[in-house]
Design a protein around this motif. Structure first.
Motif, PDB file in Angstrom:
ATOM      1  N   SER A   1      -4.563   5.493   0.014  1.00 17.71           N
ATOM      2  CA  SER A   1      -5.220   6.735  -0.355  1.00 17.71           C
ATOM      3  C   SER A   1      -5.692   6.730  -1.805  1.00 17.71           C
ATOM      4  CB  SER A   1      -4.286   7.925  -0.126  1.00 17.71           C
ATOM      5  OG  SER A   1      -3.096   7.767  -0.899  1.00 17.71           O
ATOM      6  N   LYS A   2      -4.986   5.999  -2.648  1.00 18.51           N
ATOM      7  CA  LYS A   2      -5.427   5.781  -4.025  1.00 18.51           C
ATOM      8  C   LYS A   2      -4.650   4.591  -4.557  1.00 18.51           C
ATOM      9  CE  LYS A   2      -2.179   8.802  -6.475  1.00 18.51           C
ATOM     10  NZ  LYS A   2      -2.044   9.871  -7.473  1.00 18.51           N
ATOM     11  N   SER A   3      -5.194   3.930  -5.560  1.00 17.92           N
ATOM     12  CA  SER A   3      -4.549   2.726  -6.074  1.00 17.92           C
ATOM     13  C   SER A   3      -3.233   3.069  -6.759  1.00 17.92           C
ATOM     14  CB  SER A   3      -5.468   2.012  -7.073  1.00 17.92           C
ATOM     15  OG  SER A   3      -6.624   1.552  -6.420  1.00 17.92           O
ATOM     16  N   PRO A   4      -2.150   2.419  -6.363  1.00 13.40           N
ATOM     17  CA  PRO A   4      -0.875   2.653  -7.040  1.00 13.40           C
ATOM     18  C   PRO A   4      -0.948   2.184  -8.482  1.00 13.40           C
ATOM     19  CG  PRO A   4      -0.562   1.495  -4.947  1.00 13.40           C
ATOM     20  CD  PRO A   4      -2.024   1.470  -5.257  1.00 13.40           C
ATOM     21  N   SER A   5      -0.290   2.904  -9.384  1.00 11.06           N
ATOM     22  CA  SER A   5      -0.309   2.535 -10.797  1.00 11.06           C
ATOM     23  C   SER A   5       0.339   1.176 -11.026  1.00 11.06           C
ATOM     24  CB  SER A   5       0.417   3.595 -11.626  1.00 11.06           C
ATOM     25  OG  SER A   5       1.752   3.766 -11.164  1.00 11.06           O
TER      26      SER A   5
ATOM     27  N   GLY B   1       1.518  13.294  -4.799  1.00 10.86           N
ATOM     28  CA  GLY B   1       0.736  12.570  -5.789  1.00 10.86           C
ATOM     29  C   GLY B   1       0.875  11.062  -5.678  1.00 10.86           C
ATOM     30  N   GLU B   2       1.794  10.609  -4.818  1.00 13.22           N
ATOM     31  CA  GLU B   2       1.988   9.174  -4.637  1.00 13.22           C
ATOM     32  C   GLU B   2       0.941   8.607  -3.678  1.00 13.22           C
ATOM     33  OE1 GLU B   2       4.331   7.072  -6.153  1.00 13.22           O
ATOM     34  OE2 GLU B   2       4.463   8.859  -7.417  1.00 13.22           O
ATOM     35  N   PRO B   3       0.544   7.347  -3.846  1.00 15.48           N
ATOM     36  CA  PRO B   3      -0.398   6.735  -2.908  1.00 15.48           C
ATOM     37  C   PRO B   3       0.237   6.536  -1.541  1.00 15.48           C
ATOM     38  CG  PRO B   3       0.442   5.102  -4.449  1.00 15.48           C
ATOM     39  CD  PRO B   3       0.939   6.430  -4.930  1.00 15.48           C
ATOM     40  N   VAL B   4      -0.593   6.502  -0.517  1.00 11.51           N
ATOM     41  CA  VAL B   4      -0.132   6.355   0.861  1.00 11.51           C
ATOM     42  C   VAL B   4      -0.769   5.103   1.453  1.00 11.51           C
ATOM     43  CG1 VAL B   4      -0.009   7.414   3.143  1.00 11.51           C
ATOM     44  CG2 VAL B   4       0.089   8.854   1.092  1.00 11.51           C
ATOM     45  N   LEU B   5       0.021   4.320   2.160  1.00 13.99           N
ATOM     46  CA  LEU B   5      -0.470   3.109   2.817  1.00 13.99           C
ATOM     47  C   LEU B   5      -0.620   3.355   4.312  1.00 13.99           C
ATOM     48  CD1 LEU B   5      -1.085   0.010   2.718  1.00 13.99           C
ATOM     49  CD2 LEU B   5       1.362  -0.351   3.111  1.00 13.99           C
ATOM     50  N   VAL B   6      -1.754   2.929   4.862  1.00 13.91           N
ATOM     51  CA  VAL B   6      -1.997   2.984   6.307  1.00 13.91           C
ATOM     52  C   VAL B   6      -2.215   1.552   6.790  1.00 13.91           C
ATOM     53  CG1 VAL B   6      -3.381   3.980   8.167  1.00 13.91           C
ATOM     54  CG2 VAL B   6      -3.143   5.220   6.000  1.00 13.91           C
ATOM     55  N   THR B   7      -1.522   1.163   7.864  1.00 14.48           N
ATOM     56  CA  THR B   7      -1.648  -0.191   8.396  1.00 14.48           C
ATOM     57  C   THR B   7      -2.314  -0.172   9.770  1.00 14.48           C
ATOM     58  OG1 THR B   7       0.500  -0.168   9.541  1.00 14.48           O
ATOM     59  CG2 THR B   7       0.509  -0.811   7.216  1.00 14.48           C
ATOM     60  N   ARG B   8      -2.725  -1.351  10.206  1.00 12.50           N
ATOM     61  CA  ARG B   8      -3.285  -1.568  11.544  1.00 12.50           C
ATOM     62  C   ARG B   8      -4.468  -0.635  11.843  1.00 12.50           C
ATOM     63  NH1 ARG B   8      -0.152  -5.221  14.496  1.00 12.50           N
ATOM     64  NH2 ARG B   8       0.773  -6.510  12.856  1.00 12.50           N
ATOM     65  N   LEU B   9      -5.469  -0.716  10.986  1.00 11.31           N
ATOM     66  CA  LEU B   9      -6.672   0.094  11.146  1.00 11.31           C
ATOM     67  C   LEU B   9      -7.826  -0.772  11.600  1.00 11.31           C
ATOM     68  CD1 LEU B   9      -6.747   2.288   7.924  1.00 11.31           C
ATOM     69  CD2 LEU B   9      -6.646   3.125  10.257  1.00 11.31           C
ATOM     70  N   ASP B  10      -8.630  -0.279  12.544  1.00 18.85           N
ATOM     71  CA  ASP B  10      -9.865  -0.995  12.822  1.00 18.85           C
ATOM     72  C   ASP B  10     -10.891  -0.617  11.757  1.00 18.85           C
ATOM     73  OD1 ASP B  10     -11.153   1.447  13.556  1.00 18.85           O
ATOM     74  OD2 ASP B  10     -10.505   1.215  15.631  1.00 18.85           O
TER      75      ASP B  10
ATOM     76  N   ARG C   1       1.342  -6.145  -2.484  1.00 21.45           N
ATOM     77  CA  ARG C   1       0.608  -5.644  -3.654  1.00 21.45           C
ATOM     78  C   ARG C   1       0.747  -4.124  -3.765  1.00 21.45           C
ATOM     79  NH1 ARG C   1      -2.485  -8.199  -6.730  1.00 21.45           N
ATOM     80  NH2 ARG C   1      -3.910  -6.434  -7.007  1.00 21.45           N
ATOM     81  N   PHE C   2       0.723  -3.426  -2.632  1.00 20.76           N
ATOM     82  CA  PHE C   2       0.939  -1.980  -2.638  1.00 20.76           C
ATOM     83  C   PHE C   2       2.303  -1.642  -3.230  1.00 20.76           C
ATOM     84  CE2 PHE C   2       2.680   1.794  -0.487  1.00 20.76           C
ATOM     85  CZ  PHE C   2       1.726   2.740  -0.822  1.00 20.76           C
ATOM     86  N   LEU C   3       3.283  -2.496  -2.989  1.00 19.50           N
ATOM     87  CA  LEU C   3       4.639  -2.282  -3.490  1.00 19.50           C
ATOM     88  C   LEU C   3       4.826  -2.800  -4.916  1.00 19.50           C
ATOM     89  CD1 LEU C   3       6.610  -3.225  -0.248  1.00 19.50           C
ATOM     90  CD2 LEU C   3       6.148  -0.933  -1.146  1.00 19.50           C
ATOM     91  N   GLY C   4       3.738  -3.257  -5.527  1.00 19.23           N
ATOM     92  CA  GLY C   4       3.804  -3.644  -6.937  1.00 19.23           C
ATOM     93  C   GLY C   4       4.125  -5.094  -7.189  1.00 19.23           C
ATOM     94  N   LEU C   5       4.048  -5.936  -6.171  1.00 16.04           N
ATOM     95  CA  LEU C   5       4.340  -7.354  -6.322  1.00 16.04           C
ATOM     96  C   LEU C   5       3.047  -8.168  -6.309  1.00 16.04           C
ATOM     97  CD1 LEU C   5       7.364  -7.405  -3.881  1.00 16.04           C
ATOM     98  CD2 LEU C   5       7.490  -7.644  -6.362  1.00 16.04           C
ATOM     99  N   GLU C   6       3.098  -9.340  -6.893  1.00 15.87           N
ATOM    100  CA  GLU C   6       1.925 -10.215  -6.976  1.00 15.87           C
ATOM    101  C   GLU C   6       2.213 -11.515  -6.232  1.00 15.87           C
ATOM    102  OE1 GLU C   6      -0.929  -9.419  -8.126  1.00 15.87           O
ATOM    103  OE2 GLU C   6      -0.515  -7.595  -9.270  1.00 15.87           O
ATOM    104  N   PRO C   7       1.981 -11.553  -4.926  1.00 20.19           N
ATOM    105  CA  PRO C   7       2.311 -12.743  -4.145  1.00 20.19           C
ATOM    106  C   PRO C   7       1.267 -13.841  -4.297  1.00 20.19           C
ATOM    107  CG  PRO C   7       1.287 -11.130  -2.729  1.00 20.19           C
ATOM    108  CD  PRO C   7       1.418 -10.482  -4.087  1.00 20.19           C
ATOM    109  N   GLY C   8       1.662 -15.045  -3.927  1.00 23.81           N
ATOM    110  CA  GLY C   8       0.719 -16.122  -3.752  1.00 23.81           C
ATOM    111  C   GLY C   8       0.405 -16.283  -2.279  1.00 23.81           C
ATOM    112  N   LEU C   9      -0.604 -17.079  -1.971  1.00 28.01           N
ATOM    113  CA  LEU C   9      -0.983 -17.309  -0.581  1.00 28.01           C
ATOM    114  C   LEU C   9      -1.419 -18.754  -0.399  1.00 28.01           C
ATOM    115  CD1 LEU C   9      -1.538 -16.249   2.271  1.00 28.01           C
ATOM    116  CD2 LEU C   9      -3.805 -15.535   1.498  1.00 28.01           C
ATOM    117  N   VAL C  10      -0.782 -19.425   0.533  1.00 29.40           N
ATOM    118  CA  VAL C  10      -1.119 -20.812   0.866  1.00 29.40           C
ATOM    119  C   VAL C  10      -1.510 -20.836   2.336  1.00 29.40           C
ATOM    120  CG1 VAL C  10      -0.248 -23.165   1.088  1.00 29.40           C
ATOM    121  CG2 VAL C  10       0.432 -21.770  -0.878  1.00 29.40           C
TER     122      VAL C  10
END
Length: 276
Positions: free
Chosen positions: A122-126, A88-97, A170-179
């Motif tokens: 696979s679905k948005s984490p809560s 039931g947990e969301p799944v992250l896939v990286t390096r996809l075309d 963000r998938f891990l529940g953090l809210e980063p900034g970007l410069v």
């Protein structure tokens, strides 16, 4: 099995619904059972073997298995996402075309594909507010430059690697900034962002070419810094090797370095450090 499944099993033991011996056996056998099931149900062939899933990784490390999409067949990716998502947990896939990401979205319509970061969930984490991309859309002027973690890029060409880090965070529940785009060729561009960078608990710096930005920033702020060399640069950059060696030899202390283009690895390390 994740922490919620384990808690449910232990509650059953506490309530007398499950014998302690049965619970212990289930915990011990589950990783092997899931691996065997993944191998046997994947219907793999010699040309397209199945996948072996590690469903206990989140219990051991605090972070579940992530699917590395590059080099996998669609059949393997689908089996991995479906198997890891059984809890039931969301799944992250990286390096996809783009094509594979679109295909996964068709197979898992509750998911989300972020082409700019080459990521799929696979679905948005809560624990994530809004979409995987969050505020990091096409309008770069609206990107937040602050957060507990701030991801910084030397050039615009480094942004895809930076977005892999942003999406993973963000998938891990953090809210980063970007410069973005504040490299040493125009170092004055850093000045407006220094208050936000100085307030961050941790920085992730993605840079190609000579990779100098990581050392510069480590000499300006007190936060620990994770440097990500990118494969951006002309011939003598050797596909990011030049930036990697420069970062490993950084003059300023407090710099850790991950592999070339490894935005995911930088984000995973950052999340672990902040969880301590």
């Amino acid at each position: 099995m994740d922490s919620s499944n384990l808690a449910e099993l232990l509650r059953a033991v506490a309530e007398g619904k499950t014998a302690p011996e049965d619970a212990a056996r289930s915990i011990l056998q589950e990783p092997f059972r899931r691996t065997i099931r993944a191998q046997s149900s994947g219907e793999g062939t010699a040309d397209d073997p199945g996948v072996c899933l590690d469903n206990h990784r989140s219990l051991r490390t605090g972070m579940g298995e992530v699917v590395f999409g590059q080099g996998k067949s669609r059949r393997q990716m689908e089996a991995a996402v479906a198997g890891l998502g059984e809890s039931g947990e969301p799944v992250l896939v990286t390096r996809l075309d783009d094509e594979d990401g679109t295909w996964l979205l068709e197979r898992f319509p509750g998911g989300e594909h972020w082409p700019a970061a080459k990521l799929f969930i696979s679905k948005s984490p809560s624990k994530v507010t809004g979409s995987l991309a969050g505020p990091f859309g096409a309008d770069k002027a609206s990107w937040p430059n602050h957060g507990e973690i701030v991801v910084v890029t030397a050039g615009s060409s480094d942004i895809p690697v930076a977005l892999e880090a942003v999406g993973t965070l963000r998938f891990l529940g953090l809210e980063p900034g970007l410069v973005p785009d504040v490299g040493v060729a125009g170092i004055h561009r850093l000045e407006p962002h220094l208050p936000a960078l100085s307030a961050a608990r941790l920085l992730i710096v993605a840079a190609g070419m000579e990779g100098a930005l990581a050392s510069v920033l480590a000499g300006l702020v007190s936060a620990p810094l994770i440097a990500v060399p990118t494969s951006v640069g002309y011939g003598a950059s050797f596909g990011g090797l030049s930036a990697l060696l420069a970062m490993l030899n950084a003059c300023a202390p407090g710099v850790a370095v991950v592999n070339i283009d490894n935005g995911f690895g930088a984000a995973a390390l950052a999340a672990r450090l902040l969880s301590i």
